[in-house]
Design a protein around this motif. Structure first.
Motif, mmCIF file in Angstrom:
data_model
loop_
_atom_site.group_PDB
_atom_site.id
_atom_site.type_symbol
_atom_site.label_atom_id
_atom_site.label_comp_id
_atom_site.label_asym_id
_atom_site.label_seq_id
_atom_site.Cartn_x
_atom_site.Cartn_y
_atom_site.Cartn_z
ATOM 1 N N ASP A 81 0.873 -1.028 0.019
ATOM 2 C CA ASP A 81 -0.057 0.089 0.046
ATOM 3 C C ASP A 81 0.797 1.130 -0.231
ATOM 4 O OD1 ASP A 81 -2.147 -1.585 0.116
ATOM 5 O OD2 ASP A 81 -2.560 -1.367 2.174
ATOM 6 N N VAL A 82 0.417 2.362 -0.577
ATOM 7 C CA VAL A 82 0.941 3.717 -0.488
ATOM 8 C C VAL A 82 0.399 4.179 0.983
ATOM 9 C CG1 VAL A 82 1.291 6.078 -1.512
ATOM 10 C CG2 VAL A 82 1.271 3.942 -2.805
ATOM 11 N N PRO A 83 1.163 4.517 2.068
ATOM 12 C CA PRO A 83 0.532 5.077 3.333
ATOM 13 C C PRO A 83 -0.184 6.298 3.127
ATOM 14 C CG PRO A 83 2.895 5.330 3.176
ATOM 15 C CD PRO A 83 2.612 4.459 1.540
ATOM 16 N N ASP A 84 -0.952 6.323 4.062
ATOM 17 C CA ASP A 84 -1.692 7.822 4.107
ATOM 18 C C ASP A 84 -0.941 8.725 5.233
ATOM 19 O OD1 ASP A 84 -3.626 7.409 2.609
ATOM 20 O OD2 ASP A 84 -5.063 6.671 4.027
ATOM 21 N N ASP A 85 0.266 8.267 5.856
ATOM 22 C CA ASP A 85 0.895 9.074 6.789
ATOM 23 C C ASP A 85 2.400 8.955 6.515
ATOM 24 O OD1 ASP A 85 2.521 9.863 9.153
ATOM 25 O OD2 ASP A 85 0.834 9.559 10.315
ATOM 26 N N ARG A 86 3.143 10.140 6.412
ATOM 27 C CA ARG A 86 4.455 9.960 5.801
ATOM 28 C C ARG A 86 5.355 9.210 6.707
ATOM 29 N NH1 ARG A 86 5.378 15.054 4.509
ATOM 30 N NH2 ARG A 86 7.813 14.565 4.210
ATOM 31 N N ALA A 87 4.950 8.752 7.983
ATOM 32 C CA ALA A 87 5.826 8.433 8.858
ATOM 33 C C ALA A 87 5.754 6.546 8.659
ATOM 34 C CB ALA A 87 5.318 8.287 10.271
ATOM 35 N N ASP A 88 4.998 6.113 7.486
ATOM 36 C CA ASP A 88 4.681 4.651 7.515
ATOM 37 C C ASP A 88 5.319 4.553 6.054
ATOM 38 O OD1 ASP A 88 3.340 4.290 9.822
ATOM 39 O OD2 ASP A 88 1.500 4.978 8.978
ATOM 40 N N ARG A 89 6.423 5.220 5.429
ATOM 41 C CA ARG A 89 6.837 5.121 4.334
ATOM 42 C C ARG A 89 7.697 3.712 4.106
ATOM 43 N NH1 ARG A 89 8.580 11.218 2.860
ATOM 44 N NH2 ARG A 89 8.820 10.311 0.712
ATOM 45 N N PHE A 90 8.084 3.525 2.720
ATOM 46 C CA PHE A 90 8.600 2.487 2.251
ATOM 47 C C PHE A 90 10.175 2.076 2.931
ATOM 48 C CE2 PHE A 90 10.838 0.906 -1.775
ATOM 49 C CZ PHE A 90 10.780 -0.439 -1.413
ATOM 50 N N LEU A 91 10.897 3.386 2.988
ATOM 51 C CA LEU A 91 12.314 3.548 3.205
ATOM 52 C C LEU A 91 13.390 2.527 2.575
ATOM 53 C CD1 LEU A 91 11.727 3.290 7.148
ATOM 54 C CD2 LEU A 91 11.863 5.132 5.740
#
Length: 1008
Positions: A81-91
């Motif tokens: 998924d593409v997260p809705d919160d920047r804190a949950d990114r792919f990294l």
């Protein structure tokens, strides 16, 4: 499992997010489609038919079977998924099965180390020959899967390359979603307008021309503004009207944007609770001391300091001079000066070469005279502060119970256009345009003058020189509107920071401009009544014959051609050499040509999908999918053809009629996509172009008649300002091309700044020392302009943070290796400079990242509460990325710098109509359109052989040099990429070996 380990084929859990697809059965369909996106690139890249590298991977049957089972589990999991919160990114971090599928045991071993660095660099075939799966290259797997493996990339090497491209595309999708912060329009971006999501807006009131603008009435005044007529025919001087409905966007004097949250800018000032928790009271503009950082972390240490002489070399340019520097084996000095030539076009904070003239400020070295002398810094250095556009407190607003800043705490103006419009050659305002000299005998040409004692027939023509500055000239005296220190330099629009390499490119592209004009004149003489392709928007149906094209129209068409050639060179030649591996070759070529260049059916279908996405108000479709699918037809030329709603097969059978019309603003403008935020360069993009270690202290000068011998070593500092023009004329373009083409540039790493840069004479500033440490100034400028420090910079861009200075040491290197020992020494110096503190785990330091338990990082960064920890959060951004010890194969830059490019390099194409929907003969002329497509006037010329397994056209820069400097013909025969050292053997597959090519065995560069 940590959120950072969720891969690019599985939904993350624990936090709300928006999936790219919603139903399980679609996951496999989309996975197949994305695989096809990459697999269709097989027409560009063919499998290697060479003997396997001796260190190539040779997995056993069991290991091969295990990796295939991992692929099955990966695919079954579906897309992430593409997260809705920047804190949950792919990294850039993937799950174990993904690493195993794409890279086998080697990728698994790297995955277990759980380093901060991205994972795709460990996949199969993403490096040199050693990274490939030799069993497949040997043919035994290939014989099992047959041609199907080549077509849909079931083979392990293409799995690795495709996986890398998929990871990179996920990063771009997230960057577009989370990293666009415009100082004019951010409130609308967050809140939307009239029920439309802000991320899908395409028009902004702030991008209108103001009432005092001279073209205010021409675009519609206080009514609906729309550029038309002469304002849309060509690139305007100040960059207005690139976007017809947002005329101010990207123009001279507009504010730089940001790619990081406004709250996180200017961290040393402690504007937010997070920045105060992150840095305490440890930072200010001059703390840690920038000159101390320069001298301890940036200085090139010399084994023979007398022969280097602080970058000044030996008398009479003796070839016995020597300055040590860490050399890149796969990048040459032409590449170093190319990027300086580019940045002069893209951005500038200065006004006529200076910052704030109101006073000078100390530049560091806050030490006693004795300590300063020991360190080599100068307490009397001083600098001008940056010019600030807005410094009053930023306003705030609320949206859905959350507070936002409306802009950054301070803003700065771009004093050139943000477009890729060759403004350094042609001008960006009235003053700069006055410096551009046109040939009085043919005003369509740029003025080039022969050297004394020669005539134009020899081809030895150069840009004329400036005369006296008008600041110092008498009323009767002829003068130029320039800063006094630019007198007698070559005359061009952007003369600041003039070096011999920049002078070289200005002269080359002035010749290219004139070559196009000459070719057009020849065509006009041969077929005066024929249609030139050019059209006037005021009379769009009137055919403009070759004989009717005016001097000014031809000049502007030549500017379009030169600008597009420069953009093409940078995209598909300079960048693939800067990032020298297969995924980036494919990625950059897809930006330009598209992955489906030889698959018109699929390309056409995707183009129709993109038309619908462009008009969508669904932010998921309009942005994420648009970015992904644009790789198919490619960004360049998007929207430059329009068709009725006919069968997608019609184009193949010749039944579809292009209905693109100069009468229709949506056709002219409709190929652009700004992703909800007006285009301008962000401050963070500017800072990652601080590439000063690229330039050697001494330039090795060769003669075209004896190319293997270095007969002079000229200090780079002598090729500055008027000295640049002197040196260029003394040696000639051919010798300088040869010299810079064969010499390696410096690696972007700590301990590799030129000593001449640390001791640069800047007498016009009036400081007591008369010098300036440019490496220290890089640190100061980033702090002045509010660039976050390294760790938060990485978090803001969706990368994993570091937890101590020891993370700047590559733990995979043997403990006794010289490179590991160098890294450890630098880590200790960083600890000495930036210090340590007792950590407090109760202090949250960032909201840009959180772990699997939903926790934001705290002051201890995983260390026990109350322990002594490194002040790694304080490391300046430029220090951090120069210190990065692990980089993807062939990367001259760090992964931190690269992620900034992923976003901005594509946006500057997406947003420019002259590279998308207005890339047409109506603007370029038919000759100009074909010139850009074919790299010249005589059709596509193919390169000999299969460089790195590719069947490819002769590169655009090579073609430009063949036209503009014909003396290089023999030398260029063996050159594939102009920015690769010309005497190096490129090997079979992205080799970085420093070995001579056939015929260059006696080159002195290989005798070390």
């Amino acid at each position: 499992m940590s959120a950072s380990l969720k891969d690019a084929t599985r939904p993350a859990s624990g936090h709300p997010s928006r999936s790219l697809v919603h139903h399980g059965w679609r996951h496999l369909t989309l996975a197949a489609m994305l695989a096809l996106l990459s697999a269709s690139g097989a027409t560009l890249v063919n499998a290697q038919d060479t003997s396997p590298h001796p260190e190539a991977d040779k997995p056993t049957w069991l290991e091969t079977w295990a990796s295939l089972r991992a692929c099955k589990r990966m695919v079954a999991g579906g897309l992430r998924d593409v997260p809705d919160d920047r804190a949950d990114r792919f990294l850039g971090k993937v799950q174990r099965d993904t690493a195993h599928c794409r890279g086998g045991q080697r990728a698994l071993e790297a995955h277990r180390r759980d380093s901060p660095w991205v994972d795709w660099q460990t996949y199969w075939a993403t490096g040199d020959g050693a990274s490939r799966n030799a069993n497949y290259d040997d043919g035994w797997i290939r014989s099992l899967v047959g041609g199907l493996g080549e077509r849909v990339h079931l083979n392990p090497n293409d799995r690795g390359i495709d996986g890398a491209l998929l990871d990179l595309e996920y990063q771009r999708v997230e960057l577009i979603k989370f990293n666009l912060f415009d100082n004019y329009t951010y409130r609308e971006y967050i809140q939307g307008r009239d029920g439309q999501p802000g991320t899908t807006l395409t028009r902004w009131y702030a991008m209108r021309l103001p009432p005092d603008h001279p073209d205010y009435q021409a675009v519609g005044g206080e009514g609906e503004q729309l550029c038309q007529g002469e304002l849309i025919r060509h690139r305007t001087l100040t960059g207005i009207c690139n976007d017809l409905r947002n005329p101010l966007m990207g123009s001279t004097g507009t504010l730089f944007a940001r790619n990081v949250e406004f709250d996180e800018t200017f961290p040393d000032e402690g504007h937010s609770e997070l920045t105060r928790a992150r840095h305490g009271d440890r930072l200010d503009l001059m703390t840690p001391d920038p000159q101390r950082i320069s001298r301890l972390l940036f200085t090139r240490e010399q084994t023979q300091p007398d022969r280097c002489n602080q970058g000044r070399g030996l008398p009479d340019h003796s070839p016995d001079a020597h300055c040590d520097y860490h050399k890149a084996p796969f990048f040459n000095v032409l590449a170093a000066f190319w990027i300086q030539f580019m940045t002069h076009d893209w951005f500038s904070h200065l006004v006529e070469g200076e910052n704030d003239r109101s006073g000078l400020h100390p530049a560091g070295c806050d030490l006693s005279r004795e300590e300063a002398a020991k360190l080599g810094c100068r307490p009397d250095d001083a600098f001008q502060r940056s010019l600030v556009a807005q410094q009053a407190p930023a306003k705030s607003f609320e949206h859905q119970d959350k507070a936002y800043q409306q802009r950054a705490h301070r803003t700065f103006r771009n004093t050139v256009t943000a477009w890729w419009d060759a403004s350094q050659l042609y001008g960006y305002d009235e003053v700069s345009a006055s410096r551009v000299k046109r040939d009085p005998d043919d005003p369509a040409r740029l003025l080039l003058t022969p050297l004394p004692g020669t005539d134009e027939a020899t081809g030895q023509v150069y840009l004329p020189r400036f005369s006296t500055s008008c600041e110092h000239a008498s009323e009767e005296e002829a003068c130029d509107r320039i800063h006094p220190v630019w007198s007698n330099q070559a005359a061009t629009a952007f003369p600041d920071n003039w070096t011999v390499g920049v002078a070289f490119y200005h002269n080359v592209f002035a010749r290219e401009h004139n070559a196009f004009v000459e070719a057009f004149r020849e065509q006009a003489a041969a077929t005066p009544e024929a249609d030139s392709g050019l059209r006037d928007p005021a009379e769009p149906d009137r055919v403009i014959r070759y004989a009717d094209v005016t001097d000014d129209e031809l000049f502007e068409a030549a500017r379009l051609v030169v600008s597009a050639m420069i953009a093409k060179i940078h995209t598909i030649e300079w960048t693939p050499q800067l990032l020298y591996d297969e995924p980036l070759y494919r990625g950059m070529n897809s930006n330009w040509r598209g992955l489906f260049e030889e698959h018109p059916f699929v390309e056409n279908a995707l183009s129709r999908v993109l038309d619908r996405l462009r008009a969508s108000d669904d932010e998921r479709h309009a942005n994420a999918w648009y970015s992904v699918l644009a790789a198919g037809p490619g960004i360049f030329g998007l929207g430059s053809q329009r068709y009725e709603d006919a069968s997608v097969f019609a184009k193949l059978t010749g039944q579809r009629e292009d209905i693109w019309s100069l009468d229709n603003p949506e056709h002219i403008n409709g190929g652009t996509n700004h992703f909800g935020s007006p285009f301008n360069f962000p401050e963070e993009f500017i800072t990652v172009y601080r590439l000063h270690p690229l330039v050697p202290d001494l330039l090795e000068v060769r003669d075209i008649e004896t190319p293997d011998r270095i007969h002079k070593k000229v200090p780079a500092l002598e090729g500055f300002r008027v000295g640049a023009s002197d040196l260029l004329r003394q040696e000639g373009l051919a010798d300088w091309a040869l010299s810079m083409g064969r010499q390696r540039l410096g690696l972007l790493t700590l301990g590799n700044h030129g000593q001449f840069l640390q001791n640069l004479a800047m007498g016009h500033l009036g400081s007591d020392s008369g010098k300036l440490d440019i490496a220290a100034l890089d640190i100061i400028r980033d702090r002045e302009r509010g660039v976050p420090r390294f760790n938060e910079f990485r978090r803001q861009y969706g990368l994993k943070h570091l937890t101590s200075f020891d993370d700047f040491v590559d733990s995979s290197l043997p403990e006794d290796s010289p490179e590991r020992q160098r890294q450890e020494k630098m880590a200790e110096r960083m600890r000495e400079i930036y210090g340590q503190h007792v950590c407090d785990a109760s202090l949250v330091i960032s909201h840009a990242y959180r772990d699997a338990e939903g926790n934001y990082p705290n002051d201890c960064l995983g260390h026990p509460d109350g322990t002594l920890v490194d002040n790694v959060e304080d490391v300046d951004a430029v220090v951090g990325w120069l210190a990065e010890p692990v980089r993807p194969h062939g990367f001259a830059i760090s992964e931190t710098q690269f992620v900034v490019f992923i976003l901005n390099a594509s946006r500057r194409l997406f947003s420019d109509r002259f590279f998308t929907s207005s890339f047409r003969p109506e603007f370029y002329t038919q000759l100009g359109h074909d010139w850009v497509m074919n790299n010249g006037p005589d059709g596509v010329v193919m390169e000999t052989g299969m460089p790195n397994g590719h069947r490819q056209p002769v590169s655009p820069m090579k073609r430009v040099l063949q036209r503009s400097v014909p003396e290089l013909a023999e030398e260029l025969e063996s050159v594939v990429n102009v920015f690769d050292p010309w005497a190096r053997d490129r090997g079979d597959y992205y080799s970085l070996d420093w070995v001579p090519r056939p015929g260059a065995e006696n080159d002195e560069a290989f005798v070390e």
